[in-house]
Design a protein around this motif. Structure first.
Motif, PDB file in Angstrom:
ATOM      1  N   LEU A   1       0.837  -1.199   0.000  1.00  0.00           N
ATOM      2  CA  LEU A   1       0.000   0.000   0.000  1.00  0.00           C
ATOM      3  C   LEU A   1       0.872   1.250   0.000  1.00  0.00           C
ATOM      4  O   LEU A   1       0.988   1.952   1.003  1.00  0.00           O
ATOM      5  N   CYS A   2       1.469   1.536  -1.153  1.00  0.00           N
ATOM      6  CA  CYS A   2       2.306   2.733  -1.313  1.00  0.00           C
ATOM      7  C   CYS A   2       1.795   3.545  -2.498  1.00  0.00           C
ATOM      8  O   CYS A   2       1.311   2.983  -3.473  1.00  0.00           O
ATOM      9  N   HIS A   3       1.939   4.852  -2.418  1.00  0.00           N
ATOM     10  CA  HIS A   3       1.606   5.747  -3.538  1.00  0.00           C
ATOM     11  C   HIS A   3       0.169   5.563  -4.025  1.00  0.00           C
ATOM     12  O   HIS A   3      -0.123   5.702  -5.215  1.00  0.00           O
ATOM     13  N   LEU A   4      -0.740   5.243  -3.102  1.00  0.00           N
ATOM     14  CA  LEU A   4      -2.141   5.049  -3.476  1.00  0.00           C
ATOM     15  C   LEU A   4      -2.761   6.345  -3.988  1.00  0.00           C
ATOM     16  O   LEU A   4      -3.737   6.317  -4.741  1.00  0.00           O
TER      17      LEU A   4
ATOM     18  N   ALA B   1       8.194   5.069   5.277  1.00  0.00           N
ATOM     19  CA  ALA B   1       7.208   4.233   5.957  1.00  0.00           C
ATOM     20  C   ALA B   1       5.935   4.098   5.138  1.00  0.00           C
ATOM     21  O   ALA B   1       5.526   5.016   4.425  1.00  0.00           O
ATOM     22  N   ASN B   2       5.315   2.929   5.254  1.00  0.00           N
ATOM     23  CA  ASN B   2       3.982   2.656   4.729  1.00  0.00           C
ATOM     24  C   ASN B   2       3.369   1.595   5.635  1.00  0.00           C
ATOM     25  O   ASN B   2       4.057   1.052   6.510  1.00  0.00           O
TER      26      ASN B   2
ATOM     27  N   LEU C   1      -0.890   8.025   0.925  1.00  0.00           N
ATOM     28  CA  LEU C   1      -1.786   6.880   1.113  1.00  0.00           C
ATOM     29  C   LEU C   1      -3.189   7.136   0.566  1.00  0.00           C
ATOM     30  O   LEU C   1      -4.061   6.268   0.678  1.00  0.00           O
ATOM     31  N   GLY C   2      -3.416   8.300   0.001  1.00  0.00           N
ATOM     32  CA  GLY C   2      -4.691   8.557  -0.655  1.00  0.00           C
ATOM     33  C   GLY C   2      -5.854   8.732   0.314  1.00  0.00           C
ATOM     34  O   GLY C   2      -5.689   9.096   1.485  1.00  0.00           O
ATOM     35  N   ALA C   3      -7.067   8.433  -0.189  1.00  0.00           N
ATOM     36  CA  ALA C   3      -8.304   8.700   0.547  1.00  0.00           C
ATOM     37  C   ALA C   3      -8.421   7.903   1.841  1.00  0.00           C
ATOM     38  O   ALA C   3      -9.115   8.310   2.776  1.00  0.00           O
ATOM     39  N   ASP C   4      -7.753   6.743   1.915  1.00  0.00           N
ATOM     40  CA  ASP C   4      -7.853   5.879   3.097  1.00  0.00           C
ATOM     41  C   ASP C   4      -6.775   6.157   4.137  1.00  0.00           C
ATOM     42  O   ASP C   4      -6.566   5.353   5.047  1.00  0.00           O
ATOM     43  N   GLU C   5      -6.098   7.279   4.043  1.00  0.00           N
ATOM     44  CA  GLU C   5      -4.933   7.514   4.888  1.00  0.00           C
ATOM     45  C   GLU C   5      -5.255   7.473   6.387  1.00  0.00           C
ATOM     46  O   GLU C   5      -4.476   6.925   7.179  1.00  0.00           O
ATOM     47  N   LYS C   6      -6.393   7.999   6.779  1.00  0.00           N
ATOM     48  CA  LYS C   6      -6.735   7.987   8.206  1.00  0.00           C
ATOM     49  C   LYS C   6      -6.990   6.564   8.702  1.00  0.00           C
ATOM     50  O   LYS C   6      -6.526   6.167   9.771  1.00  0.00           O
TER      51      LYS C   6
ATOM     52  N   GLU D   1       0.120  15.064  12.058  1.00  0.00           N
ATOM     53  CA  GLU D   1      -1.330  15.249  11.970  1.00  0.00           C
ATOM     54  C   GLU D   1      -2.074  13.924  11.795  1.00  0.00           C
ATOM     55  O   GLU D   1      -3.054  13.647  12.479  1.00  0.00           O
ATOM     56  N   LEU D   2      -1.599  13.070  10.882  1.00  0.00           N
ATOM     57  CA  LEU D   2      -2.276  11.800  10.629  1.00  0.00           C
ATOM     58  C   LEU D   2      -2.071  10.814  11.777  1.00  0.00           C
ATOM     59  O   LEU D   2      -2.875   9.899  11.978  1.00  0.00           O
ATOM     60  N   SER D   3      -0.998  11.000  12.519  1.00  0.00           N
ATOM     61  CA  SER D   3      -0.695  10.075  13.612  1.00  0.00           C
ATOM     62  C   SER D   3      -1.649  10.220  14.790  1.00  0.00           C
ATOM     63  O   SER D   3      -1.626   9.407  15.719  1.00  0.00           O
ATOM     64  N   LYS D   4      -2.514  11.230  14.748  1.00  0.00           N
ATOM     65  CA  LYS D   4      -3.601  11.283  15.725  1.00  0.00           C
ATOM     66  C   LYS D   4      -4.458  10.018  15.594  1.00  0.00           C
ATOM     67  O   LYS D   4      -4.917   9.454  16.587  1.00  0.00           O
ATOM     68  N   GLU D   5      -4.666   9.593  14.344  1.00  0.00           N
ATOM     69  CA  GLU D   5      -5.438   8.365  14.092  1.00  0.00           C
ATOM     70  C   GLU D   5      -4.662   7.143  14.557  1.00  0.00           C
ATOM     71  O   GLU D   5      -5.242   6.170  15.034  1.00  0.00           O
ATOM     72  N   LEU D   6      -3.355   7.186  14.399  1.00  0.00           N
ATOM     73  CA  LEU D   6      -2.510   6.083  14.851  1.00  0.00           C
ATOM     74  C   LEU D   6      -2.651   5.907  16.363  1.00  0.00           C
ATOM     75  O   LEU D   6      -2.859   4.799  16.867  1.00  0.00           O
ATOM     76  N   ALA D   7      -2.581   7.028  17.088  1.00  0.00           N
ATOM     77  CA  ALA D   7      -2.730   6.993  18.546  1.00  0.00           C
ATOM     78  C   ALA D   7      -4.133   6.531  18.940  1.00  0.00           C
ATOM     79  O   ALA D   7      -4.305   5.743  19.882  1.00  0.00           O
ATOM     80  N   LYS D   8      -5.129   6.983  18.188  1.00  0.00           N
ATOM     81  CA  LYS D   8      -6.514   6.594  18.464  1.00  0.00           C
ATOM     82  C   LYS D   8      -6.698   5.085  18.289  1.00  0.00           C
ATOM     83  O   LYS D   8      -7.331   4.426  19.124  1.00  0.00           O
ATOM     84  N   GLY D   9      -6.121   4.527  17.221  1.00  0.00           N
ATOM     85  CA  GLY D   9      -6.220   3.090  16.986  1.00  0.00           C
ATOM     86  C   GLY D   9      -5.591   2.293  18.111  1.00  0.00           C
ATOM     87  O   GLY D   9      -6.108   1.248  18.525  1.00  0.00           O
ATOM     88  N   ALA D  10      -4.470   2.800  18.636  1.00  0.00           N
ATOM     89  CA  ALA D  10      -3.793   2.113  19.735  1.00  0.00           C
ATOM     90  C   ALA D  10      -4.613   2.201  21.019  1.00  0.00           C
ATOM     91  O   ALA D  10      -4.780   1.205  21.740  1.00  0.00           O
ATOM     92  N   GLU D  11      -5.154   3.393  21.288  1.00  0.00           N
ATOM     93  CA  GLU D  11      -5.934   3.593  22.512  1.00  0.00           C
ATOM     94  C   GLU D  11      -7.166   2.692  22.571  1.00  0.00           C
ATOM     95  O   GLU D  11      -7.533   2.179  23.632  1.00  0.00           O
TER      96      GLU D  11
END
Length: 423
Positions: free
Chosen positions: A154-157, A303-304, A332-337, A360-370
């Protein structure tokens, strides 16, 4: 880098215009310049419509006169590491030139080709793209004799849309491959296994599957310090017991790709083993840095989602506290979050002790972990400076810290700061 008898190609970039250096270039006794506009000089220069197109056409012309075998490498993840493995293996028998650093685009590839000399028997060329048509243009210059494709991830989507789009774009490597070119493909990648013929020949497959031409079994992790495996060369009916000095199951795939290319080019089992075991880690790519206080896994070149999971798997093999410092993944395109959220959830599933996020996008990363962990400590910061301040006070002796994000996040700053804090 200009010296006596060099030709300087003046390209107008985003921030710097190469034409502005005409005086400096000729003071260094360059032979000539290639330029897109008239220059105020009495020294020789060649006026062209496009300096970049001229560079690529010259490289293609130069390539036509070479007898050197060329291995072209592409794929979504692991191109550079695979390049290093293949170069190390082939170097046991041949004089090898390889792509330096990440010179894998439409400027880096021609510059690499120009470095090939008569004494080089093999060149290993990394070929990276982000859009349709790019690989076609790279292939026109490189004309690979062996085409290695590591995976379709999933690169350069943003530009390529889907894994099918990525496969189509990467497969442009075959457009100008030599008439007798051999495709070396990862059998365990469903998209690559769908490729059944290249240049009227069946691809040579590698993977963790006994149906592959080269396959691995008895894979045994040795923490963050490497992996043991047995690689089988079906054609030669030989097996190689090998200690891969770099961590992660994905490094076994890189080793199998190198073993496959080595076998095609006539290396014996012992030469292949030595080449794999002599591999050196590259800065920014699962580079293990031991300090007096803690261990840093420097994997912050890019990273991807696929490489993030692989690096988290490596961190999860550490003996003491496991801390992931992760940042945004680009293109990562439209699905990046959603993709960032899923990486956070995956980090939670691997039993890590702490997660530090920035971007900015890593807010979602933290949310997924939480939302998927009750025990992992999770921290989010708006800036790297804030992250570093809290990270340094959090770390203890014996910790292992993974640092990973896409290139634009400039996470090497974090690695350097952590190293400097214990010197």
């Amino acid at each position: 880098q200009v010296g006596k008898n060099y030709i300087f190609v003046a390209i107008k970039g985003e921030h710097v215009d190469g034409h502005d250096f005409a005086r400096d270039v000729f003071e260094k006794d360059a032979l000539a310049m290639i330029a897109e506009r008239k220059l105020d000089t009495d020294r020789p220069y060649i006026l062209v419509e496009s300096s970049l197109e001229a560079l690529k056409k010259l490289a293609a012309y130069y390539r036509e006169g070479l007898d050197t075998k060329i291995v072209g490498i592409t794929g979504s993840v692991g191109k550079t590491s695979t390049k290093e493995f293949i170069s190390s293996v082939l170097g046991q028998k041949y004089k090898v030139l390889k792509t330096e650093g990440n010179f894998n685009n439409e400027i880096g590839v021609p510059l690499t080709l120009f470095k090939i000399r008569d004494f080089h028997e093999v060149a290993v060329i990394e070929m990276g793209i982000s859009d349709f048509g790019e690989m076609h243009r790279l292939s026109y210059m490189v004309r690979p004799d062996i085409c290695v494709m590591t995976n379709i991830g999933l690169c350069h989507l943003e530009n390529l849309g889907s894994r099918d789009g990525i496969l189509k774009a990467k497969s442009e490597i075959f457009d100008f491959a030599s008439r007798d070119a051999v495709a070396v493909l990862n059998m365990d990648d469903d998209k690559l296994y769908s490729v059944k013929e290249v240049k009227n020949r069946k691809p040579v497959y590698y993977g963790m599957n006994r149906n592959a031409d080269v396959y691995a079994e008895s894979v045994e992790a040795n923490g963050i310090y490497g992996t043991k495996a047995v690689i089988f060369l079906k054609k030669e009916d030989k097996k190689i017991e090998v200690k891969i000095p770099l961590p992660g199951k994905h490094m076994v795939y890189n080793a199998m790709a190198a073993a496959t290319v080595g076998e095609i080019l006539g290396l014996g089992a012992e030469e292949i083993r030595q080449g794999i075991e002599n591999i050196q880690s590259v800065g920014g790519r699962l580079h293990i840095i031991e300090t007096e206080k803690y261990t840093i896994i420097d994997d912050c070149y890019n990273a991807n989602p696929v490489s993030m999971r692989a690096s988290i798997d490596v961190l999860a093999q550490a003996k003491d506290r496991m801390i992931a410092v992760l940042g945004d993944m680009g293109e990562l395109g439209a699905d990046e979050k959603r993709l960032h959220y899923e990486v956070g959830a995956y980090a939670a599933s691997r039993g890590l002790d702490a997660l530090f996020c920035c971007g900015e996008l890593s807010k979602e990363l933290a949310k997924g972990a939480e939302e998927h962990s009750e025990t992992m400590e999770i921290f989010y910061f708006a800036t790297k400076e804030e992250l570093l301040l809290h990270l340094k006070s959090y770390l203890k002796k014996g910790d292992t810290i993974l640092v990973k994000a896409s290139h634009f996040m400039e996470f090497p700053d974090i690695v350097r700061s952590l190293q400097a804090s214990v010197q």
